[in-house]
Scaffold this active site. Structure first.
Site, PDB file in Angstrom:
ATOM      1  N   LYS A 101      28.390  50.715  48.304  1.00  0.00           N
ATOM      2  CA  LYS A 101      27.248  50.816  47.402  1.00  0.00           C
ATOM      3  C   LYS A 101      26.608  49.449  47.308  1.00  0.00           C
ATOM      4  CE  LYS A 101      27.055  49.997  43.317  1.00  0.00           C
ATOM      5  NZ  LYS A 101      26.431  48.906  42.530  1.00  0.00           N
ATOM      6  N   HIS A 139      39.900  52.754  56.074  1.00  0.00           N
ATOM      7  CA  HIS A 139      40.282  53.861  55.201  1.00  0.00           C
ATOM      8  C   HIS A 139      40.529  53.431  53.758  1.00  0.00           C
ATOM      9  CE1 HIS A 139      43.682  52.984  58.098  1.00  0.00           C
ATOM     10  NE2 HIS A 139      43.918  52.205  57.074  1.00  0.00           N
ATOM     11  N   TYR A 173      36.773  50.819  48.521  1.00  0.00           N
ATOM     12  CA  TYR A 173      35.488  50.799  47.818  1.00  0.00           C
ATOM     13  C   TYR A 173      34.895  49.411  47.978  1.00  0.00           C
ATOM     14  CZ  TYR A 173      31.914  50.535  44.292  1.00  0.00           C
ATOM     15  OH  TYR A 173      30.709  50.339  43.657  1.00  0.00           O
ATOM     16  N   ASN A 209      37.843  42.257  58.553  1.00  0.00           N
ATOM     17  CA  ASN A 209      38.717  43.425  58.464  1.00  0.00           C
ATOM     18  C   ASN A 209      39.123  43.634  57.009  1.00  0.00           C
ATOM     19  OD1 ASN A 209      40.560  45.461  59.968  1.00  0.00           O
ATOM     20  ND2 ASN A 209      41.858  44.490  58.450  1.00  0.00           N
ATOM     21  N   ASN A 214      33.674  45.287  41.015  1.00  0.00           N
ATOM     22  CA  ASN A 214      32.337  44.750  40.766  1.00  0.00           C
ATOM     23  C   ASN A 214      31.822  44.958  39.348  1.00  0.00           C
ATOM     24  OD1 ASN A 214      32.242  47.544  41.309  1.00  0.00           O
ATOM     25  ND2 ASN A 214      30.105  47.437  41.886  1.00  0.00           N
ATOM     26  N   TYR A 215      32.530  45.687  38.498  1.00  0.00           N
ATOM     27  CA  TYR A 215      31.992  46.100  37.201  1.00  0.00           C
ATOM     28  C   TYR A 215      32.985  45.799  36.096  1.00  0.00           C
ATOM     29  CZ  TYR A 215      29.740  49.321  33.858  1.00  0.00           C
ATOM     30  OH  TYR A 215      29.107  49.892  32.769  1.00  0.00           O
TER      31      TYR A 215
END
Length: 182
Positions: free
Chosen positions: A77, A89, A92, A103, A112-113
């Site tokens: 995102k 795999h 996020y 890698n 991030n939040y």
């Protein structure tokens, strides 16, 4: 374009790309020879010779470079993902700048939040992020640096450094036997 594929909005798909089955692409650009299987790409750009999926989610404002691998159960995102980098795999990568030849091991998370604000994670060229690592933004992992598996990184990692951010293992002998005696 295989069965079960949905293409909506302003979409451009390059030559010799393979899309689907069961893929959704919305308002995105997909490069030549890219393969996207059973995944969602929304409001993003995907380079040439990329493989995505199965079961990946490329969320809005992601820019995926060339020769990238985004594997199963990987979500991006608002991320720039550099050429030849890979997240194979269970990862996020949100609000991030990922350099070239990076890698990201299984279970890598950009944290991030903080419940109120979003912060940027930077992973510079050639970095290696070990499995099950959390990168707590704002944070930068320097060029060529390594993050040890299982680490929670809260401070910048210098170029070519190894960051180990985890507690030492402690074994409690006979713990299970003693707890069940009560």
């Amino acid at each position: 374009i295989y069965p079960g594929t949905v293409i909506k909005g302003n979409v451009k798909i390059g030559a010799d790309a393979t899309i689907g089955p069961n893929t959704e692409i919305v308002d995105s650009v997909i490069g030549d020879r890219t393969v996207i299987k059973q995944s969602v790409v929304c409001d993003s750009e995907v380079g040439v010779d990329v493989t995505i999926g199965p079961f990946a989610h490329i969320r809005p404002l992601s820019k995926i470079g060339d020769e990238v691998k985004i594997g199963n159960f990987v979500e991006t995102k608002k991320t720039v993902f550099g050429d030849r980098s890979k997240a194979s795999h269970l990862s996020y990568i949100g609000d991030a700048e990922v350099g070239t030849d990076v890698n990201l091991g299984c279970g890598s998370i950009t944290v991030n939040y903080d419940g109120k604000n979003k912060f940027l994670t930077k992973i510079e060229d050639g970095a290696f992020i070990g499995c099950n690592s959390n990168l707590v933004a704002p944070v930068t992992v320097g060029k060529g640096a390594y993050v040890a598996a299982g680490s929670t990184v809260t401070e910048d990692v210098p170029q070519d450094a190894l960051s180990i951010a985890r507690a030492r293992q402690v074994n409690k002998e006979d713990y299970v036997k003693n707890i069940h005696k009560k």
